[in-house]
Design a protein around this motif. Structure first.
Motif, PDB file in Angstrom:
ATOM      1  N   TYR A 179      -0.135 -10.583   7.926  1.00 50.12           N
ATOM      2  CA  TYR A 179      -1.373 -10.747   6.968  1.00 50.12           C
ATOM      3  C   TYR A 179      -2.389 -11.777   7.703  1.00 50.12           C
ATOM      4  N   THR A 180      -1.872 -12.781   8.430  1.00 49.63           N
ATOM      5  CA  THR A 180      -2.676 -13.682   9.326  1.00 49.63           C
ATOM      6  C   THR A 180      -3.096 -13.116  10.632  1.00 49.63           C
ATOM      7  N   ASN A 181      -2.227 -12.520  11.296  1.00 52.67           N
ATOM      8  CA  ASN A 181      -2.683 -12.150  12.641  1.00 52.67           C
ATOM      9  C   ASN A 181      -2.640 -10.720  12.759  1.00 52.67           C
ATOM     10  N   HIS A 182      -2.285  -9.678  12.007  1.00 54.24           N
ATOM     11  CA  HIS A 182      -2.386  -8.121  12.250  1.00 54.24           C
ATOM     12  C   HIS A 182      -3.022  -7.524  11.132  1.00 54.24           C
ATOM     13  N   GLY A 230      -2.712  -7.168   7.968  1.00 52.29           N
ATOM     14  CA  GLY A 230      -2.180  -6.722   6.735  1.00 52.29           C
ATOM     15  C   GLY A 230      -1.069  -5.723   7.056  1.00 52.29           C
ATOM     16  N   LEU A 231      -0.264  -5.194   6.093  1.00 52.46           N
ATOM     17  CA  LEU A 231       0.701  -4.375   6.301  1.00 52.46           C
ATOM     18  C   LEU A 231       0.156  -2.984   6.669  1.00 52.46           C
ATOM     19  N   GLU A 232      -0.889  -2.476   5.771  1.00 57.05           N
ATOM     20  CA  GLU A 232      -1.669  -1.105   5.868  1.00 57.05           C
ATOM     21  C   GLU A 232      -1.853  -0.885   7.313  1.00 57.05           C
ATOM     22  N   ALA A 233      -2.604  -1.942   8.079  1.00 58.20           N
ATOM     23  CA  ALA A 233      -3.172  -1.949   9.183  1.00 58.20           C
ATOM     24  C   ALA A 233      -2.039  -1.671  10.330  1.00 58.20           C
ATOM     25  N   ASN A 274      10.851   4.063   4.235  1.00 59.75           N
ATOM     26  CA  ASN A 274      10.209   5.185   3.918  1.00 59.75           C
ATOM     27  C   ASN A 274       9.850   5.261   2.650  1.00 59.75           C
ATOM     28  N   MET A 275      10.768   4.916   1.642  1.00 58.79           N
ATOM     29  CA  MET A 275      10.406   4.837   0.355  1.00 58.79           C
ATOM     30  C   MET A 275       9.163   3.895   0.134  1.00 58.79           C
ATOM     31  N   PHE A 276       9.247   2.877   0.637  1.00 54.21           N
ATOM     32  CA  PHE A 276       7.947   1.929   0.374  1.00 54.21           C
ATOM     33  C   PHE A 276       6.804   2.633   0.910  1.00 54.21           C
ATOM     34  N   LEU A 277       6.793   3.281   1.974  1.00 58.60           N
ATOM     35  CA  LEU A 277       5.542   4.210   2.503  1.00 58.60           C
ATOM     36  C   LEU A 277       5.362   5.053   1.366  1.00 58.60           C
ATOM     37  N   ARG A 278       6.315   5.767   0.834  1.00 60.39           N
ATOM     38  CA  ARG A 278       5.940   6.627  -0.239  1.00 60.39           C
ATOM     39  C   ARG A 278       5.124   6.133  -1.322  1.00 60.39           C
ATOM     40  N   TRP A 279       5.529   4.857  -1.799  1.00 57.36           N
ATOM     41  CA  TRP A 279       4.930   4.216  -2.656  1.00 57.36           C
ATOM     42  C   TRP A 279       3.372   3.735  -2.386  1.00 57.36           C
ATOM     43  N   ASP A 295      -5.392   4.325   1.907  1.00 58.01           N
ATOM     44  CA  ASP A 295      -6.518   5.511   2.462  1.00 58.01           C
ATOM     45  C   ASP A 295      -6.220   5.760   3.674  1.00 58.01           C
ATOM     46  N   SER A 296      -5.763   4.881   4.667  1.00 66.64           N
ATOM     47  CA  SER A 296      -5.738   5.257   6.155  1.00 66.64           C
ATOM     48  C   SER A 296      -4.633   5.932   6.607  1.00 66.64           C
TER      49      SER A 296
END
Length: 254
Positions: A112-115, A117-120, A168-173, A188-189
């Motif tokens: 979250y500090t350098n990249h 966040g997770l989605e990005a 993969n389950m986390f990404l489905r969520w 949304d990305s």
């Protein structure tokens, strides 16, 4: 059974299991406790990380994780002091221990500090029909921090032939729309068309019985085969069939 018959059968099972009632017995209930995007992401990521073994134990330990993070996971990740991490040392879920938990908190802070966040991080390396390269790159980015070598095993790498079921389950969520109030539709990305099925012993066994998969091992090669089979049934949302395969395996002992 023709492919059309199979599709109709599995579609009916998706409709049966992809309902809010599913949440009551699934660790997806943990990110549903939160409303802030970053809280949902972190709660989901940590819950998915320890989602193996007895489901009741998984859910109990997910709640313990959130209690240790003071029910504010993003604030804890970003603003903790070293002394705040001491209480995490007592945590254990199977082979995931307190030292791993502390490393994950530091890894998330780095993300979250350098990249951004997770989605990005996951979106950066996505291809049109797969997030497996994204998972590989995410693991590399996550462990840019100082860490114990043992902790790396808790994030699987598809490029090393892992099915990477939990991530993969986390990404489905995170990615599938919230139309039935089960998955969270937070990112949304990314598109459901890019997702891979969370392949485990239950979904794998059902997939083999239905002719969707013939590889014996539940590994990365099997995941690719299952992905291809499910995309023939629904190219835009292949992973909706996770509900059907899981429900048939766990609830119906198919």
């Amino acid at each position: 059974m023709t492919q059309q018959d199979l599709k109709e059968f599995l579609d009916s099972k998706v409709e049966q299991y992809n309902t809010p009632q599913f949440i009551d017995s699934d660790p997806i209930q943990i990110p549903h406790l939160f409303t802030k995007k970053e809280d949902i992401e972190i709660a989901g990521f940590l819950s998915a990380t320890i989602s193996w073994g007895n489901r009741k134990s998984i859910i109990n330990n997910c709640h313990k994780m959130m209690d240790l993070l003071e029910q504010s996971p993003f604030d804890f990740v970003m603003n903790h002091q070293e002394s705040d991490l001491e209480k995490l040392e007592t945590f254990v879920h199977r082979t995931f221990n307190g030292a791993d938990f502390i490393t994950f908190i530091k890894g998330l802070q780095h993300i979250y500090t350098n990249h951004n966040g997770l989605e990005a991080v996951f979106a950066k390396h996505a291809t049109s029909n797969s997030l497996q390269q994204s998972i590989h790159q995410f693991k590399h980015t996550f462990f840019e921090i100082e860490h114990l070598p043992r902790t790396q095993k808790h994030i699987s790498d598809p490029l090393k032939n892992s099915a990477a079921k939990r991530i993969n389950m986390f990404l489905r969520w995170m990615v599938r729309p919230n139309t039935t109030k089960v998955d969270l539709g937070l990112w949304d990305s990314l598109s459901p068309a890019q997702l891979s099925c969370p392949l485990d012993v239950h979904s794998g066994n059902v997939a083999r019985k239905l002719g969707l998969l013939d590889r014996i091992q539940n590994d990365g090669k099997a995941l690719t085969q299952l992905d291809n089979s499910l995309r023939q049934l629904d190219v835009n949302d292949p992973v909706k069939y996770d509900f059907a395969l899981f429900g048939l395996g766990v609830f119906e002992k198919f």
